[in-house]
Design a protein around this motif. Sequence first.
Motif, PDB file in Angstrom:
ATOM      1  N   LEU A 258       6.368   6.115  -2.283  1.00 34.28           N
ATOM      2  CA  LEU A 258       6.723   5.822  -0.897  1.00 34.28           C
ATOM      3  C   LEU A 258       5.888   6.712   0.013  1.00 34.28           C
ATOM      4  O   LEU A 258       5.993   7.944  -0.041  1.00 34.28           O
ATOM      5  CB  LEU A 258       8.211   6.065  -0.655  1.00 34.28           C
ATOM      6  N   ILE A 259       5.069   6.084   0.862  1.00 28.82           N
ATOM      7  CA  ILE A 259       4.206   6.806   1.797  1.00 28.82           C
ATOM      8  C   ILE A 259       4.538   6.328   3.206  1.00 28.82           C
ATOM      9  O   ILE A 259       4.534   5.123   3.477  1.00 28.82           O
ATOM     10  CB  ILE A 259       2.720   6.555   1.492  1.00 28.82           C
ATOM     11  N   GLY A 260       4.836   7.243   4.086  1.00 25.58           N
ATOM     12  CA  GLY A 260       5.177   6.855   5.451  1.00 25.58           C
ATOM     13  C   GLY A 260       6.472   6.072   5.545  1.00 25.58           C
ATOM     14  O   GLY A 260       6.671   5.313   6.478  1.00 25.58           O
ATOM     15  N   VAL A 261       7.335   6.245   4.575  1.00 26.13           N
ATOM     16  CA  VAL A 261       8.652   5.601   4.540  1.00 26.13           C
ATOM     17  C   VAL A 261       9.696   6.711   4.616  1.00 26.13           C
ATOM     18  O   VAL A 261       9.507   7.791   4.049  1.00 26.13           O
ATOM     19  CB  VAL A 261       8.821   4.761   3.260  1.00 26.13           C
ATOM     20  N   ASN A 262      10.822   6.426   5.272  1.00 27.26           N
ATOM     21  CA  ASN A 262      11.846   7.444   5.493  1.00 27.26           C
ATOM     22  C   ASN A 262      13.135   7.101   4.744  1.00 27.26           C
ATOM     23  O   ASN A 262      14.099   6.594   5.328  1.00 27.26           O
ATOM     24  CB  ASN A 262      12.142   7.596   6.990  1.00 27.26           C
ATOM     25  N   PRO A 263      13.170   7.365   3.431  1.00 21.22           N
ATOM     26  CA  PRO A 263      14.415   7.136   2.685  1.00 21.22           C
ATOM     27  C   PRO A 263      15.389   8.304   2.893  1.00 21.22           C
ATOM     28  O   PRO A 263      14.984   9.425   3.216  1.00 21.22           O
ATOM     29  CB  PRO A 263      13.935   7.072   1.238  1.00 21.22           C
ATOM     30  N   THR A 264      16.655   8.024   2.692  1.00 24.00           N
ATOM     31  CA  THR A 264      17.681   9.066   2.780  1.00 24.00           C
ATOM     32  C   THR A 264      18.453   9.114   1.464  1.00 24.00           C
ATOM     33  O   THR A 264      18.113   8.427   0.498  1.00 24.00           O
ATOM     34  CB  THR A 264      18.643   8.795   3.943  1.00 24.00           C
TER      35      THR A 264
END
Length: 516
Positions: free
Chosen positions: A339-345
Amino acid sequence: MGQSASRFRRSKGKFTSPVLPDEAEEDEPYDYTCNLPDECVSLIFQSLTCGADRKRCSLVCRRWLKIEGQCRHRLSLKAQSDLISAVPSLFSRFDSVTKLVLRSDRRSLGISDDAFVMISVRCRNLTQLKLRACREISDLGMVAFSKNCRGLKKVSFGSCGFGVKGMNALLNNSLGLEELSVKRLRGINAAAELIGPGPGAAAGSLKMICLKELHNGQCFAPLLSGAKGLRTLKISRCSGDWDRVFEEVGNQVNVIVEIHLERIQMSDLGLTAISKCSGVEILHLVKTPDCTNIGLALVAEGCKLLRKLHIDGWKTNRIGDDGLIVVANSCWNLQELVLIGVNPTNLSLEALASNCLNLERLALCGSDTVGDTELRCIAEKCLALKKLCVKNCPITDDGIQAFGTGCPNLVKVKVKKCRGVTNEGADRLRTRRALLVVNLDIPETPIAEASASEGGAQVDAVDSPPFRFQIPTLGIASGSTSRSTSLKSRLGFLSRRNLVACALTRLGSRSSSQHD
């Protein structure tokens, strides 16, 4: 092997009994390779990994020169215009070539159609062809070449001059073609024709198609939809709308396994079409800003065999927890997630860790939401994880310490450009887990503004000269510290020399005034 040919005495027959060394004349050593069959010598040459060694061996004697040429299957040539004069002698020696690479450059005139066709006449057994910057090869040359070399299996073209007619001729004549790679093909920029399968074309045998940097890449749509056995599709930096192309591919191609998409105009409509390819195991979505959680969810529900998923969200925040949770609930075979430039929580990371029990490789780059809490979640839940990479995320030493006891199968951790992680924190983790490989890349720290005084140039003198060296602020990487130190030392030396010269001048003037 490097002795001169004049020092060898050859046997007349191919398999005659060797003469023992003590029976031979002292000044004429015996050549033990004389009784080796050509096939054995050829195998020895093929085991040499260095091309320079093979060239040296070919210069030992005429027999070795001939054998080395006959066992050479791969040939790479600088494809300039003067190559045509060397084609007859060159390919008379290398008459078993099956893999040919022709490279030209922008500064010189490349190979012409005549030379290209002449090569095809002498290399009818070619199975692999690679052309780079051969701009002088036209459709006529490619048509003639493809008629002579019908056994091609792998072809790769980059910055070539031919267009649709030449490409169609190649496809129609190379019935066993398996891999096709096209990059910056000049002849199709404004072409209205389509590249597609004709009667008996190679579309039935194609397994891999790669298209890069094409202004009119949609002309390959008939070929893509007609390649029933296509397993790998890669499209990168090709202009135009690709949604309709993928709709045709999704309806007709069912065995595709690997899809790479990078910087192309495609929306959730294209992802909906890809979701019909239920056998997809590898998917790369790199900088496709029109793709959202909806399209990713459809792909996850339709492609349940997904093993590798790479997403570069380009920080558009259009792909996040919602799409990743559907991936976690549907793709239980997932082994690699980037995941690049993705904002998982924690919501999506915990779902992935709980459902994707085979997840072995995880990379989180450029995420604003991945912190110490998320790392603890990964350490506690991802029991099968073997490799972890975290880059440019707001984590600290406390977060990576969670892997001191978590992720029992972890073998490698790579932390890059995370300002909250220090060498001390990495050392503590290494101490707790001696077998764990921890790679730490600390962000570059800019060097503060320097002055001449740092080089030792400041001198307490009342009559110091007005001239002053001033070093501007330098944004130099840590690896260039030695260079900046050398620069400052040289400047300090120059300033000291200037002060000495001025002192001598003042002393000279004072002495002259005293004499006066």
